[in-house]
Design an enzyme around this catalytic site. Structure first.
Site, short mmCIF file in Angstrom:
data_model
loop_
_atom_site.label_atom_id
_atom_site.label_comp_id
_atom_site.label_asym_id
_atom_site.label_seq_id
_atom_site.Cartn_x
_atom_site.Cartn_y
_atom_site.Cartn_z
N SER A 259 125.33 87.83 68.53
CA SER A 259 125.55 86.39 68.68
C SER A 259 125.14 85.91 70.06
O SER A 259 124.98 86.70 70.99
CB SER A 259 127.03 86.06 68.44
OG SER A 259 127.43 86.44 67.14
N SER A 297 124.68 86.94 62.86
CA SER A 297 124.67 86.35 64.20
C SER A 297 125.41 85.03 64.21
O SER A 297 125.38 84.27 63.25
CB SER A 297 123.23 86.13 64.69
OG SER A 297 122.57 85.15 63.91
N ASP A 299 125.07 81.83 66.28
CA ASP A 299 124.17 81.18 67.23
C ASP A 299 124.58 79.72 67.38
O ASP A 299 124.28 78.90 66.51
CB ASP A 299 122.72 81.29 66.75
CG ASP A 299 122.32 82.73 66.46
OD1 ASP A 299 122.62 83.60 67.29
OD2 ASP A 299 121.73 82.98 65.39
#
Length: 382
Positions: A259, A297, A299
């Site tokens: 991340s 992830s 983001d």
């Protein structure tokens, strides 16, 4: 749990032979940087960091970003969050996007500590004399998962650490690499961390400053200024599938998971609508470095404006603002994309090797990076 709390000063990040991207000849874009090439080049923005290190298992920390020197609740700044991929925890996100403003500083920490950090920041703000009548507060806390180097299940971030990060926040240079919320993070299979950068637009384009700070903890196929560094150094996502030999196996997560939190500050007078547009462009800077925003992830990009003309008093019945027109946004977008890219490189290049929780994550070998860059026509400093 007794913790060693280390306030992160600029000299800590310069440990060993670590250097920033520009010292390797990597300077994305065409615009000049601000004085410190940091988010604090946006006037009023301050950063405080605390690294938490104990024994063999705790490697985490707190990074706090204050939008201005006043009370963030009483004098609010317009803001917006863009979610590139939502596999993460970002406390307070929905209210920011609903109302288009910040009412607290921004705190970054580790995944299982976001709620403790939010509670600590709320307690810190509510204790202020001018907050005596406040009965609702939207604490804003983002995270990445440092559970490799850090015993994340111990949830070691304390209220004292959050208060120290908030109260020690200052302008000027910002510590980078394995510090604060980046103490235990990883990037592309190497040590990651905190990185920052800024851009100053020419007067003919408004003279605005755009500053970025990232908490990098993600994967992919590392590129630096277009050079395929990850492949050249034999460490990249999906490597086991495409180069399944003993010699071809690196340490990068095969799925490129991880991340990143990206915070963009500017003194350009922007509404939350255009701040959302600016935040969305942060994904372009992230993509330049080799991320594909993998399934696992988180983001997140938060953008805010510190300009006095767009500030919002908490009790004002009306707001009268003057904001930058849409036609004047393109240079701000460009500055943001370039600063995001460079901040990410700084997080990776300034990070130092860290051991903890039974593993060691090596810092990327900058001499080998130099060699790859030279082979691809980028001439870094020796």
């Amino acid at each position: 749990m007794a913790l060693t709390m280390l306030a992160a000063g600029p000299l800590q990040a310069a440990q060993g032979e670590r250097v920033r991207a520009r010292d390797l000849g990597v300077a994305p874009g065409i615009f000049a940087t601000g004085t410190h090439n940091a988010i604090t080049d946006v006037a009023g923005v301050r950063v405080g960091q605390v690294s938490l290190i104990e024994g063999e298992s705790v490697r985490t920390g707190v990074t706090a970003i204050l939008p201005h020197a006043g009370n963030a609740y009483r004098s609010r700044v317009p803001a917006a969050v863009h979610v590139g991929n939502g596999y993460g925890k970002f406390v307070g996100l929905s209210q920011v996007n609903e109302l288009g403003e910040l009412e607290t500083p921004i705190v970054l920490t580790c995944t299982l500590c976001v709620w403790k950090a939010a509670d600590a920041m709320a307690e810190w703000m509510l204790a202020k004399p001018e907050m005596a009548s406040v009965r609702s507060l939207n604490a804003l806390v983002g995270e990445t998962n440092d559970g490799g180097l850090n015993d994340i299940r111990a949830r070691p971030v304390s209220a004292a650490a959050v208060r120290q990060a908030l109260e020690s926040a200052s302008d000027g240079p910002v510590a980078e690499g394995s510090v604060g919320a980046g103490t235990g993070t990883e990037m592309f299979g190497w040590k990651g961390g905190i990185g920052t950068s800024s851009r100053k637009l020419p007067d003919s384009l408004g003279g605005w400053t755009v500053g970025v700070l990232v908490q990098g903890n993600y994967g992919g196929v590392l590129q630096v200024a277009g050079a395929p560094v990850g492949q050249a150094l034999n460490q990249y996502a999906f490597q086991h599938a495409v180069a399944a030999t003993d010699a071809g196996k690196g340490l990068a997560d095969d799925s490129g998971d991880g991340s990143i939190i990206i915070v963009i500050a500017t003194d350009a007078p922007l509404s939350d609508r255009n701040l959302r547009r600016l935040a969305s462009r942060g994904m372009m800077g992230l993509g330049r470095t080799g991320s594909s925003a993998s399934n696992g992830s988180g983001d997140y990009i938060l953008a805010f404006s510190t300009n006095e003309s767009v500030r919002r008093a908490f009790d004002a019945p009306r707001h009268s603002t003057t904001e930058l027109a849409n036609e004047s946004m393109s240079a701000v977008f460009q500055a943001g994309v370039d600063a995001v890219e460079e901040a990410i490189y700084n997080a990776l290049f300034m990070a130092t090797t860290v051991s903890g929780n039974g593993i060691t994550v090596e810092a990327i070998d900058l001499q080998r990076v130099r060699q790859v860059l030279r082979r691809h026509g980028i001439n870094p400093q020796p």
